[in-house]
Design a protein around this motif. Structure first.
Motif, mmCIF file in Angstrom:
data_model
loop_
_atom_site.group_PDB
_atom_site.id
_atom_site.type_symbol
_atom_site.label_atom_id
_atom_site.label_comp_id
_atom_site.label_asym_id
_atom_site.label_seq_id
_atom_site.Cartn_x
_atom_site.Cartn_y
_atom_site.Cartn_z
ATOM 1 N N ARG A 1 0.403 -1.442 -0.214
ATOM 2 C CA ARG A 1 0.158 -0.221 0.398
ATOM 3 C C ARG A 1 0.754 1.101 0.005
ATOM 4 O O ARG A 1 2.296 1.108 1.011
ATOM 5 C CB ARG A 1 -1.057 -0.076 1.505
ATOM 6 N N TYR A 2 0.497 2.214 -0.803
ATOM 7 C CA TYR A 2 1.053 3.245 -1.023
ATOM 8 C C TYR A 2 0.076 4.243 -1.159
ATOM 9 O O TYR A 2 -1.074 4.867 -1.522
ATOM 10 C CB TYR A 2 2.398 3.511 -2.256
ATOM 11 N N LEU A 3 0.762 5.854 -0.259
ATOM 12 C CA LEU A 3 0.224 7.164 -0.405
ATOM 13 C C LEU A 3 0.251 7.757 -1.035
ATOM 14 O O LEU A 3 1.694 8.360 -1.668
ATOM 15 C CB LEU A 3 0.495 7.411 0.940
ATOM 16 N N ALA A 4 -0.709 8.521 -2.413
ATOM 17 C CA ALA A 4 -0.983 9.072 -3.522
ATOM 18 C C ALA A 4 -0.143 10.281 -2.661
ATOM 19 O O ALA A 4 -0.542 10.867 -2.175
ATOM 20 C CB ALA A 4 -1.684 8.972 -4.138
ATOM 21 N N GLU A 5 0.279 11.382 -3.860
ATOM 22 C CA GLU A 5 0.277 12.819 -3.967
ATOM 23 C C GLU A 5 -0.474 13.997 -4.115
ATOM 24 O O GLU A 5 -0.186 14.745 -3.953
ATOM 25 C CB GLU A 5 2.266 13.312 -4.979
ATOM 26 N N GLN A 6 -1.870 13.488 -4.563
ATOM 27 C CA GLN A 6 -2.814 13.306 -5.090
ATOM 28 C C GLN A 6 -3.714 12.541 -5.726
ATOM 29 O O GLN A 6 -3.615 11.611 -5.427
ATOM 30 C CB GLN A 6 -2.599 14.811 -6.062
ATOM 31 N N ALA A 7 -4.638 13.520 -5.624
ATOM 32 C CA ALA A 7 -6.192 12.581 -6.023
ATOM 33 C C ALA A 7 -5.901 11.515 -7.492
ATOM 34 O O ALA A 7 -4.841 11.533 -7.963
ATOM 35 C CB ALA A 7 -7.463 13.415 -6.291
ATOM 36 N N VAL A 8 -6.393 10.345 -7.800
ATOM 37 C CA VAL A 8 -5.720 9.739 -8.849
ATOM 38 C C VAL A 8 -5.857 10.468 -9.555
ATOM 39 O O VAL A 8 -5.129 9.954 -10.973
ATOM 40 C CB VAL A 8 -6.882 8.271 -8.368
ATOM 41 N N GLU A 9 -6.737 11.254 -10.280
ATOM 42 C CA GLU A 9 -6.449 12.014 -11.523
ATOM 43 C C GLU A 9 -5.928 12.292 -11.728
ATOM 44 O O GLU A 9 -5.729 12.804 -12.794
ATOM 45 C CB GLU A 9 -9.028 11.794 -11.460
ATOM 46 N N GLY A 10 -5.081 12.816 -10.888
ATOM 47 C CA GLY A 10 -3.825 14.047 -10.968
ATOM 48 C C GLY A 10 -2.599 13.677 -11.023
ATOM 49 O O GLY A 10 -1.988 14.054 -11.370
ATOM 50 N N ARG B 1 -0.493 -2.270 13.122
ATOM 51 C CA ARG B 1 0.507 -1.003 13.515
ATOM 52 C C ARG B 1 1.332 -1.466 14.945
ATOM 53 O O ARG B 1 1.230 -1.641 15.895
ATOM 54 C CB ARG B 1 -0.535 -0.069 14.236
ATOM 55 N N ARG B 2 2.469 -1.460 13.966
ATOM 56 C CA ARG B 2 3.939 -1.675 14.643
ATOM 57 C C ARG B 2 3.339 -2.537 15.901
ATOM 58 O O ARG B 2 3.595 -2.853 16.569
ATOM 59 C CB ARG B 2 4.342 -0.542 15.423
ATOM 60 N N PHE C 1 2.631 2.862 2.668
ATOM 61 C CA PHE C 1 1.523 3.597 3.761
ATOM 62 C C PHE C 1 2.311 3.405 4.508
ATOM 63 O O PHE C 1 2.668 1.973 4.947
ATOM 64 C CB PHE C 1 0.318 3.072 3.324
ATOM 65 N N ASP C 2 2.017 3.585 6.065
ATOM 66 C CA ASP C 2 1.894 3.375 7.089
ATOM 67 C C ASP C 2 0.401 4.182 8.255
ATOM 68 O O ASP C 2 0.731 5.130 8.429
ATOM 69 C CB ASP C 2 3.123 4.107 8.229
#
Length: 283
Positions: free
Chosen positions: A163-172, A207-208, A259-260
């Protein structure tokens, strides 16, 4: 009398013109990093000084001080070296090394001792930052709150068994590859004609070391059902056209963060977004 506008190989005084040939920027095929040197420089948003961005072995970015420092003046925990465009957190048995910009950034408050030589460098950077602020050439970024409104829309994407946290909305999310005109590709990675992911409510995760709680779920943009090549294209953050062009280098680092659940708790949403699909053109 008409001026002579014909193009000649000499200047008006008769001296020869010397035009430097344009050399294209390329990345070695054996390099694990596809990022061009032109895309590795930036400025710290807190002090205004130049930083060099590199990828670590785990593909996370790190900002390094642009100049090398004598190894004898740097503590062992602050020594970094570069190999094939990848930053490694230790020395390479040479007399010089690189150090993280966070060690010298005047904006940060350090409690650990870094030695008189690095303290002197840090003071010089602080004086230059103050001069840039006084002349109006630089304005420090305001301190970010715990959960900025702009960051609340950053989705969590599941791909390649992670799992990864994106830098912005998926469309952008924009392609990071370089075009033939030496600019960053303007196309999104979620392009028409390509399979899209689906929003799902999945367990938050441990979580940890704590066990997963089945009743705690979060909205995740799931790409796990797509072919491996398509998931890899998303991970490399490339549009379909540049996904089949491995010779094209990158002009920016991919904006994914591992993602954490603890560090990124502000981005955990328990409800699915209003739009069930992120396919462009659908409502």
């Amino acid at each position: 009398m008409c001026p002579n506008t014909a193009s000649t190989g000499c200047h008006w005084d008769g001296s020869p013109r010397s035009a430097r040939p344009r050399r294209p920027l390329r990345v070695a095929a054996a390099s694990p990093s596809r990022l061009l040197r032109a895309g590795q420089s930036g400025n710290c948003r807190h002090c205004g000084h130049r930083v060099d961005l590199y990828q670590r072995a785990d593909q996370r970015p790190i900002a390094l001080h642009p100049a090398e420092v004598a190894t004898a003046h740097v503590p062992e925990t602050c020594r970094w070296h570069l190999s094939n465009g990848i930053a490694h957190p230790h020395g390479d048995s040479s007399g010089w090394c690189r150090i993280p910009h966070a060690v010298l950034c005047p904006h940060r408050t350090h409690t650990a001792r870094i030695g008189p030589h690095l303290e002197a460098v840090r003071r010089r950077l602080a004086v230059r930052t103050r001069r840039l602020i006084d002349t109006g050439a630089f304005t420090p970024a305001p301190p970010a709150p715990d959960a900025p409104p702009a960051d609340r829309g950053r989705p969590v994407v599941q791909m390649l068994l992670g799992r990864y946290l994106a830098e912005q909305a998926v469309e952008g999310i924009r392609c990071v590859a370089q075009t033939r005109h030496r600019h960053r590709c303007p196309h999104p990675i979620l392009a028409p004609g390509t399979p899209a992911g689906s929003w799902r409510l999945l367990p938050v995760g441990p979580r940890r070391g704590r066990p997963t709680s089945p009743e705690k779920t979060m909205a995740v943009y799931d790409l796990g059902h797509l072919p491996h090549g398509e998931q890899r294209r998303w991970r490399l953050q490339r549009c379909p056209a540049h996904a089949v062009s491995p010779e094209a280098a990158d002009l920016a680092l991919a904006g994914w963060q591992v993602f954490d659940p603890l560090r990124h708790a502000a981005h955990i949403h328990t409800r699915l977004p209003h739009r069930a699909s992120c396919r462009p053109g659908k409502r």
